[in-house]
Design a protein around this motif. Structure first.
Motif, PDB file in Angstrom:
ATOM      1  N   GLU A 270       0.810  -1.222   0.000  1.00  0.00           N
ATOM      2  CA  GLU A 270       0.000   0.000   0.000  1.00  0.00           C
ATOM      3  C   GLU A 270       0.844   1.274   0.000  1.00  0.00           C
ATOM      4  O   GLU A 270       2.017   1.278   0.367  1.00  0.00           O
ATOM      5  N   LEU A 271       0.171   2.369  -0.399  1.00  0.00           N
ATOM      6  CA  LEU A 271       0.773   3.705  -0.434  1.00  0.00           C
ATOM      7  C   LEU A 271       0.088   4.605   0.586  1.00  0.00           C
ATOM      8  O   LEU A 271      -1.144   4.667   0.644  1.00  0.00           O
ATOM      9  N   LEU A 272       0.898   5.329   1.353  1.00  0.00           N
ATOM     10  CA  LEU A 272       0.412   6.295   2.342  1.00  0.00           C
ATOM     11  C   LEU A 272       0.752   7.708   1.889  1.00  0.00           C
ATOM     12  O   LEU A 272       1.839   7.963   1.386  1.00  0.00           O
ATOM     13  N   TRP A 273      -0.202   8.634   2.073  1.00  0.00           N
ATOM     14  CA  TRP A 273       0.104  10.057   2.031  1.00  0.00           C
ATOM     15  C   TRP A 273       0.203  10.551   3.472  1.00  0.00           C
ATOM     16  O   TRP A 273      -0.743  10.386   4.259  1.00  0.00           O
ATOM     17  N   ASP A 274       1.332  11.185   3.822  1.00  0.00           N
ATOM     18  CA  ASP A 274       1.504  11.822   5.120  1.00  0.00           C
ATOM     19  C   ASP A 274       1.487  13.317   4.861  1.00  0.00           C
ATOM     20  O   ASP A 274       2.490  13.913   4.449  1.00  0.00           O
ATOM     21  N   ILE A 275       0.328  13.927   5.078  1.00  0.00           N
ATOM     22  CA  ILE A 275       0.129  15.338   4.739  1.00  0.00           C
ATOM     23  C   ILE A 275       0.540  16.204   5.926  1.00  0.00           C
ATOM     24  O   ILE A 275      -0.016  16.089   7.017  1.00  0.00           O
ATOM     25  N   GLY A 276       1.528  17.080   5.695  1.00  0.00           N
ATOM     26  CA  GLY A 276       2.141  17.825   6.784  1.00  0.00           C
ATOM     27  C   GLY A 276       3.153  16.941   7.476  1.00  0.00           C
ATOM     28  O   GLY A 276       3.063  16.675   8.672  1.00  0.00           O
ATOM     29  N   ALA A 277       4.144  16.466   6.702  1.00  0.00           N
ATOM     30  CA  ALA A 277       5.015  15.373   7.160  1.00  0.00           C
ATOM     31  C   ALA A 277       5.898  15.740   8.338  1.00  0.00           C
ATOM     32  O   ALA A 277       6.286  14.872   9.121  1.00  0.00           O
ATOM     33  N   GLY A 344      -1.121  18.131  11.773  1.00  0.00           N
ATOM     34  CA  GLY A 344      -1.521  19.484  12.168  1.00  0.00           C
ATOM     35  C   GLY A 344      -2.317  20.239  11.132  1.00  0.00           C
ATOM     36  O   GLY A 344      -2.881  21.281  11.446  1.00  0.00           O
ATOM     37  N   GLY A 345      -2.382  19.759   9.875  1.00  0.00           N
ATOM     38  CA  GLY A 345      -3.056  20.529   8.841  1.00  0.00           C
ATOM     39  C   GLY A 345      -4.488  20.145   8.594  1.00  0.00           C
ATOM     40  O   GLY A 345      -5.101  20.611   7.619  1.00  0.00           O
ATOM     41  N   ALA A 346      -5.069  19.295   9.439  1.00  0.00           N
ATOM     42  CA  ALA A 346      -6.429  18.824   9.179  1.00  0.00           C
ATOM     43  C   ALA A 346      -7.446  19.955   9.146  1.00  0.00           C
ATOM     44  O   ALA A 346      -8.474  19.848   8.476  1.00  0.00           O
ATOM     45  N   ALA A 367      -6.960  11.359  11.108  1.00  0.00           N
ATOM     46  CA  ALA A 367      -6.672  12.774  11.341  1.00  0.00           C
ATOM     47  C   ALA A 367      -6.515  13.008  12.833  1.00  0.00           C
ATOM     48  O   ALA A 367      -7.359  12.577  13.633  1.00  0.00           O
ATOM     49  N   ASN A 368      -5.428  13.694  13.211  1.00  0.00           N
ATOM     50  CA  ASN A 368      -5.164  14.027  14.613  1.00  0.00           C
ATOM     51  C   ASN A 368      -5.341  15.517  14.829  1.00  0.00           C
ATOM     52  O   ASN A 368      -4.940  16.327  13.980  1.00  0.00           O
ATOM     53  N   ALA A 369      -5.924  15.891  15.943  1.00  0.00           N
ATOM     54  CA  ALA A 369      -6.151  17.301  16.274  1.00  0.00           C
ATOM     55  C   ALA A 369      -5.678  17.589  17.688  1.00  0.00           C
ATOM     56  O   ALA A 369      -5.920  16.791  18.608  1.00  0.00           O
ATOM     57  N   LEU A 372      -8.680  23.151  19.656  1.00  0.00           N
ATOM     58  CA  LEU A 372     -10.130  23.041  19.800  1.00  0.00           C
ATOM     59  C   LEU A 372     -10.837  23.210  18.460  1.00  0.00           C
ATOM     60  O   LEU A 372     -11.846  22.558  18.194  1.00  0.00           O
ATOM     61  N   GLU A 373     -10.289  24.101  17.610  1.00  0.00           N
ATOM     62  CA  GLU A 373     -10.927  24.354  16.327  1.00  0.00           C
ATOM     63  C   GLU A 373     -10.894  23.106  15.438  1.00  0.00           C
ATOM     64  O   GLU A 373     -11.904  22.736  14.814  1.00  0.00           O
ATOM     65  N   THR A 374      -9.734  22.462  15.377  1.00  0.00           N
ATOM     66  CA  THR A 374      -9.628  21.253  14.545  1.00  0.00           C
ATOM     67  C   THR A 374     -10.412  20.108  15.184  1.00  0.00           C
ATOM     68  O   THR A 374     -11.037  19.303  14.485  1.00  0.00           O
ATOM     69  N   GLU A 375     -10.402  20.051  16.517  1.00  0.00           N
ATOM     70  CA  GLU A 375     -11.187  19.024  17.193  1.00  0.00           C
ATOM     71  C   GLU A 375     -12.670  19.171  16.854  1.00  0.00           C
ATOM     72  O   GLU A 375     -13.360  18.171  16.580  1.00  0.00           O
TER      73      GLU A 375
END
Length: 424
Positions: A270-277, A344-346, A367-369, A372-375
């Motif tokens: 499989e292939l992963l994208w790690d956005i905001g690596a 962090g970019g979610a 997605a990790n947050a 509070l805004e991203t949560e």
């Protein structure tokens, strides 16, 4: 029957040649024609065209009665020339086993099995274990021929035995330096040169103070790994120590990283994208889970992108691809991922929408947050789309005025979701 369909077998393109088998792959060793079985030698002698490296053609010698074609540069052009000769009697010479890091695997992507005959010879790995009396099934067989030496790093565990195929005579010394520089200087290195031929030679030295010289370019290194104090051992489980990564604070911490990798659920190929690596830790540990896994890290800041590349090499996965650019714009044109991690970019405008659209059916999004805004955004997505929502909290013991107390890290809200339409 109405609605039924008869599928005719695909006709061979060379039925008039050797029962349809127009292409023969012959593995040849350093013993040349003496090591070929009669059928393999006959295939060479009867071929209208014989492809091979200059060394292979020389080893085959007088058995080549047809047109001899040395592999051109680039190598892909030679594959095109082989395919252009389809229907004629064609022989391709290769070192040892053509399907072990050899031309066979490349040709098999273009030529059906029923159009090929294959006569493998013992591989360099098989010859090496025969000299060393090592059980092949218990040895890690690697190649750094034309590849980064960093690939060896993930296999450096105490007591492990490795066989490493190198590119040239400098390879064994470079491997020794890598081992000595990472705390494995006591490892025994056996250099096996030109196996199976008149130039065969076997010599052993320790990684520290490695002094073997005049090494034949055709060589393989057998390593008996010995770890000294502080050796850089890369564990097999997710959640490597934070201090193994070079970082500027932008790092998914060890415990959160382990849970995140579990939620991403790597599956073979499989292939992963790690956005905001950031430091690249998620993509690196994804790739460490299995050699078949690949990852692309998307990082906007050039200094972080460079750091992620350094970390990937230092932790044994130099193939991690880093794309410099701002997501979601930087995602355009990338191959579709099987899994996506958003750190962090979610909360960036359009980011979740772009990630969800790009993900393959059945793919996993995590997605990790920490804000509070991203949560709040993840809570809303969970309410609308389902998935799993968890809150992760880690508390560490730290010195407090000569005593010890607990200090909590910022809690992380994690949303994981599987895109409908594929296997689960």
């Amino acid at each position: 029957m109405a609605g039924s369909e008869t599928i005719a077998p695909r006709p061979s393109t060379a039925e008039a040649s050797q029962g349809g088998r127009w292409l023969t792959l012959v593995g040849i060793g350093e013993d040349g024609l003496d090591g070929l079985p009669p059928a393999a030698r006959a295939a060479v002698e009867e071929a209208e065209i014989v492809f091979g490296g200059a060394r292979h053609l020389a080893l085959a010698g007088a058995a080549v009665t047809g047109e001899a074609q040395a592999w051109p540069s680039p190598f892909a052009r030679g594959i095109d020339e082989v395919l252009a000769a389809r229907g004629r009697r064609v022989c391709v010479l290769a070192s040892g086993d053509p399907f072990l890091h050899g031309v066979g695997a490349t040709l098999a992507r273009h030529v059906p099995a029923d159009e090929m005959r294959v006569f493998p010879a013992p591989s360099a790995f098989s010859l090496a274990v025969a000299r060393l009396s090592w059980p092949l099934a218990e040895v890690a067989c690697l190649t750094v021929h034309g590849r980064a030496l960093d690939l060896v790093r993930a296999h450096l565990h105490p007591g492990r035995r490795l066989l490493v195929l190198t590119s040239d005579g400098a390879g064994p010394g470079e491997i020794a330096a890598l081992l000595a520089g990472n705390g494995f200087g006591g490892s025994a290195l056996t250099v096996l040169e030109a196996l199976g031929g008149p130039r065969e030679r076997v010599r052993t030295a320790r990684a520290h103070g490695f002094v073997l010289g005049e090494i034949d370019p055709l060589n393989l290194v057998a390593i008996e790994v010995a770890a000294g104090p502080g050796a850089r051992i890369i564990a097999r489980a997710p959640g490597l120590p934070d201090d193994l990564f070079e970082h500027d604070g932008q790092l998914t911490k060890r415990e959160i990283r382990a849970v995140t990798l579990s939620a991403l659920g790597p599956r073979r190929g499989e292939l992963l994208w790690d956005i905001g690596a950031g430091a690249g830790s998620i993509g690196i540990e994804w790739m460490l889970a299995d050699p078949s896994l690949t990852a692309i890290g998307i990082e906007e800041r050039p200094e972080r992108a460079a750091r992620a590349r350094r970390n990937a090499g230092a932790l044994g996965v130099p193939g991690l691809e880093i794309v410099e650019g701002r997501a979601p714009e930087a995602l355009a044109g990338l191959p579709a991922p099987d899994a996506i991690f958003l750190g962090g970019g979610a909360g960036e405008p359009g980011m979740l929408e772009a990630a969800i659209a790009a993900l393959k059916p059945g793919g996993r999004l995590v997605a990790n947050a920490v804000t509070l805004e991203t949560e709040a955004l993840l809570l809303s997505r969970h309410a609308a789309m389902g998935g799993d929502l968890v809150r992760l909290s880690v508390t560490r013991a730290v010195p407090v005025g000569g005593l010890t107390g607990w200090r909590p890290a910022m809690p992380v809200t994690q949303w994981s979701w599987v895109k409908p339409g594929g296997a689960t």
